[in-house]
Design an enzyme around this catalytic site. Structure first.
Site, mmCIF file in Angstrom:
data_model
loop_
_atom_site.group_PDB
_atom_site.id
_atom_site.type_symbol
_atom_site.label_atom_id
_atom_site.label_comp_id
_atom_site.label_asym_id
_atom_site.label_seq_id
_atom_site.Cartn_x
_atom_site.Cartn_y
_atom_site.Cartn_z
ATOM 1 N N GLY A 141 -63.378 0.454 39.118
ATOM 2 C CA GLY A 141 -63.705 1.091 37.852
ATOM 3 C C GLY A 141 -63.786 0.040 36.759
ATOM 4 O O GLY A 141 -64.139 -1.117 37.022
ATOM 5 N N HIS A 142 -63.437 0.442 35.551
ATOM 6 C CA HIS A 142 -63.511 -0.474 34.409
ATOM 7 C C HIS A 142 -62.708 -1.758 34.656
ATOM 8 O O HIS A 142 -63.193 -2.855 34.432
ATOM 9 C CB HIS A 142 -62.970 0.212 33.151
ATOM 10 C CG HIS A 142 -63.854 1.301 32.645
ATOM 11 N ND1 HIS A 142 -63.702 2.613 33.017
ATOM 12 C CD2 HIS A 142 -64.904 1.269 31.801
ATOM 13 C CE1 HIS A 142 -64.623 3.343 32.421
ATOM 14 N NE2 HIS A 142 -65.377 2.556 31.684
ATOM 15 N N VAL A 143 -61.467 -1.597 35.110
ATOM 16 C CA VAL A 143 -60.610 -2.778 35.296
ATOM 17 C C VAL A 143 -60.966 -3.507 36.591
ATOM 18 O O VAL A 143 -61.112 -4.735 36.611
ATOM 19 C CB VAL A 143 -59.114 -2.384 35.317
ATOM 20 C CG1 VAL A 143 -58.244 -3.628 35.469
ATOM 21 C CG2 VAL A 143 -58.727 -1.621 34.054
ATOM 22 N N LYS A 155 -48.748 9.340 26.087
ATOM 23 C CA LYS A 155 -49.950 9.437 26.921
ATOM 24 C C LYS A 155 -50.411 10.887 26.898
ATOM 25 O O LYS A 155 -49.607 11.797 26.702
ATOM 26 C CB LYS A 155 -49.596 9.039 28.363
ATOM 27 C CG LYS A 155 -50.771 8.639 29.209
ATOM 28 C CD LYS A 155 -51.024 7.141 29.178
ATOM 29 C CE LYS A 155 -52.138 6.759 30.102
ATOM 30 N NZ LYS A 155 -52.378 5.328 30.118
ATOM 31 N N GLY A 174 -60.250 0.480 43.913
ATOM 32 C CA GLY A 174 -60.732 1.131 42.687
ATOM 33 C C GLY A 174 -61.586 0.178 41.881
ATOM 34 O O GLY A 174 -61.089 -0.726 41.213
HETATM 35 P P1 NAD Z 1 -61.596 3.955 36.100
HETATM 36 O O1 NAD Z 1 -61.586 5.420 36.104
HETATM 37 O O2 NAD Z 1 -62.682 3.251 35.375
HETATM 38 O O3 NAD Z 1 -61.603 3.414 37.601
HETATM 39 C C1 NAD Z 1 -60.829 3.932 38.625
HETATM 40 C C2 NAD Z 1 -61.628 3.740 39.913
HETATM 41 O O4 NAD Z 1 -60.776 4.088 40.997
HETATM 42 C C3 NAD Z 1 -62.865 4.625 39.991
HETATM 43 O O5 NAD Z 1 -63.996 3.856 40.348
HETATM 44 C C4 NAD Z 1 -62.502 5.642 41.069
HETATM 45 O O6 NAD Z 1 -63.612 6.087 41.783
HETATM 46 C C5 NAD Z 1 -61.555 4.834 41.933
HETATM 47 N N1 NAD Z 1 -60.646 5.638 42.765
HETATM 48 C C6 NAD Z 1 -60.007 6.782 42.456
HETATM 49 N N2 NAD Z 1 -59.259 7.195 43.504
HETATM 50 C C7 NAD Z 1 -59.426 6.269 44.476
HETATM 51 C C8 NAD Z 1 -58.904 6.117 45.785
HETATM 52 N N3 NAD Z 1 -58.060 6.997 46.312
HETATM 53 N N4 NAD Z 1 -59.282 5.042 46.509
HETATM 54 C C9 NAD Z 1 -60.123 4.122 45.994
HETATM 55 N N5 NAD Z 1 -60.661 4.217 44.757
HETATM 56 C C10 NAD Z 1 -60.319 5.274 44.016
HETATM 57 O O7 NAD Z 1 -60.152 3.492 35.579
HETATM 58 P P2 NAD Z 1 -59.752 2.077 34.971
HETATM 59 O O8 NAD Z 1 -59.852 2.151 33.503
HETATM 60 O O9 NAD Z 1 -60.430 0.987 35.705
HETATM 61 O O10 NAD Z 1 -58.187 2.043 35.309
HETATM 62 C C11 NAD Z 1 -57.726 1.805 36.619
HETATM 63 C C12 NAD Z 1 -56.223 1.955 36.672
HETATM 64 O O11 NAD Z 1 -55.620 1.022 35.786
HETATM 65 C C13 NAD Z 1 -55.713 3.327 36.226
HETATM 66 O O12 NAD Z 1 -54.573 3.675 36.968
HETATM 67 C C14 NAD Z 1 -55.333 3.113 34.774
HETATM 68 O O13 NAD Z 1 -54.334 4.005 34.328
HETATM 69 C C15 NAD Z 1 -54.808 1.706 34.839
HETATM 70 N N6 NAD Z 1 -54.903 1.018 33.560
HETATM 71 C C16 NAD Z 1 -56.112 0.882 32.958
HETATM 72 C C17 NAD Z 1 -56.190 0.222 31.742
HETATM 73 C C18 NAD Z 1 -57.517 -0.002 31.065
HETATM 74 O O14 NAD Z 1 -57.582 -0.823 30.143
HETATM 75 N N7 NAD Z 1 -58.580 0.669 31.484
HETATM 76 C C19 NAD Z 1 -55.030 -0.292 31.157
HETATM 77 C C20 NAD Z 1 -53.812 -0.160 31.821
HETATM 78 C C21 NAD Z 1 -53.756 0.508 33.031
#
Ligand code: NAD
Length: 368
Positions: A196-198, A94, A194
């Site tokens: 976000g994307h997921v 990572k 959160g």
């Molecule tokens: P992202 O950055 O698109 O979304 C994260 C969201 O969390 C954002 O909208 C942000 O504003 C919000 N956030 C941050 N701190 C916060 C808090 N204290 N309270 C509430 N919301 C908060 O990230 P993502 O790609 O959606 O990934 C989310 C999590 O899943 C991460 O921990 C990432 O490592 C994990 N993950 C993602 C993937 C993937 O395919 N994107 C795969 C495996 C694991």
């Protein structure tokens, strides 16, 4: 002790890195710096027994270097376990880029970063993570072939997040099966932390199944957008852990399951996408077990994205990614079974399964 007392702060910091590397058993950590583009990055390779270390690049405004190193080390270790338990031929790595993803991204920065990735000759392969997107991967790809999560028009699988969300949804349903006797999420109160994307894709799955969805995020614009598309209740961030919920889905950052928050949680299940949800695996895994909260181990259920980007290294096939991701349902059930039989927390059962696979392949490699 005598040595520690006489060294400069810089030297003492490097000792900290090595002590952390030793305790988590990392192979290699690379510090990357470029004055012109402002790049400051750390690439951590945890273990390459099963294959090259694949893991995303996180773009985050860490408050100090130590926090960034710790994050890179913890996240890369998690990738080793994720790949191992999912049956992938990949190791764990990572990277983090230190900065503000909303203001500091430039083409030059990502291309310089791509050159650093290239310099590792394929030992580390990158992808997107929090704060990075497939457009950033496209910039990186100008300088290295060791990048996945590329847009479809470049032969990639596109954004891996929909598959991560599918896997989390599968893991959540398996947890519901174990906790409630059937896997329906209809009417279940689910807190998605959160958006976000997921998180956004997870909300779509939950909405389709008729769950009662609560959402929370630090950014108002994310909450406004999701509220326009789905029937959700917005919860203030400070009320997240004490809210009346059946299932807590951490989809923001790690370490949200800690001593302080566990006290407040009234849910039956924790199942989400965030990596390293347990602040301290030993302490908080045990606390959840004692409190009767079923924890679906993060690295087991959030593997859909890794399956997707990993397949870009073979012949990419979207249907196969979906089929492989859906297997997370059965895998999660088998971990719950092992945890029950051995009377150990679920994350421990999952760790044992992953370590057994790595050990067996390491023995095989040693005989070559
Ligand atoms: P992202 O950055 O698109 O979304 C994260 C969201 O969390 C954002 O909208 C942000 O504003 C919000 N956030 C941050 N701190 C916060 C808090 N204290 N309270 C509430 N919301 C908060 O990230 P993502 O790609 O959606 O990934 C989310 C999590 O899943 C991460 O921990 C990432 O490592 C994990 N993950 C993602 C993937 C993937 O395919 N994107 C795969 C495996 C694991």
């Amino acid at each position: 002790m005598a040595i520690a007392a006489n060294v400069t702060p810089e030297v003492s910091e490097s000792f900290t890195v090595f002590s952390q590397m030793t305790s988590m058993d990392h192979e290699q950590v690379v510090f990357c710096h470029d004055r012109a583009s402002g790049l400051k990055s750390i690439i951590a390779v945890h273990n390459t027994v099963l294959g090259p270390a694949l893991g995303g690049t996180r773009f985050w405004n860490y408050s100090n270097d130590r926090e960034a190193v710790t994050d890179a080390l913890r996240l890369s270790r998690g990738m080793t376990y994720k790949a191992a338990i999912t049956g992938l031929h990949l190791g764990g790595g990572k990277a983090v880029i230190i900065g503000n993803s909303r203001t500091d991204k430039t083409e030059a920065l990502f291309r310089r970063y791509g050159k650093f990735v290239q310099s590792l000759s394929g030992k580390y392969i990158t992808a997107e993570d929090v704060g990075t997107s497939k457009d950033d991967m496209e910039w990186i790809s100008r300088e290295t072939k060791y990048v996945t999560g590329l847009p479809e028009y470049l032969g990639g699988g596109g954004d891996p997040s929909p598959f991560t969300a599918l896997g989390v949804y599968m893991g959540m349903k398996a947890a519901a099966n174990k906790a409630y006797g059937n896997d329906s999420l209809k009417g279940k109160k689910v807190m998605v932390q959160g958006i976000g994307h997921v998180g956004e894709h997870l909300v779509a799955f939950l909405d389709k199944e008729g769950a009662e969805i609560m959402v929370t995020d630090i950014f108002e614009d994310r909450l406004a957008e999701i509220s326009k598309r789905f029937k959700v209740t917005v919860i203030k961030t400070e009320d997240t852990y004490s809210a009346d919920m059946d299932i807590y889905a951490p989809c923001a950052l790690g370490a949200t399951v800690n001593s302080e928050n566990i006290e407040l949680l009234k849910c039956a299940i924790i199942a989400g996408a965030a990596n390293n949800q347990l602040a301290d695996e030993e302490i908080h895994g045990q606390m959840l077990l004692e409190k009767g909260i079923l924890y679906a181990p993060d690295f087991v259920i959030n593997a859909g994205g890794l399956i997707n980007v990993g397949m870009e290294l073979e012949v990419y096939n979207r249907e196969r990614v979906k089929t492989e991701t859906e297997k997370i349902y059965q895998r999660t059930l088998s971990i719950f079974k092992l945890s029950h039989e051995k009377k150990v927390p679920t994350h421990k059962a999952a760790n044992e399964m992953a370590e057994a696979r790595i050990r067996s392949i390491a023995q095989l490699n040693a005989k070559r």
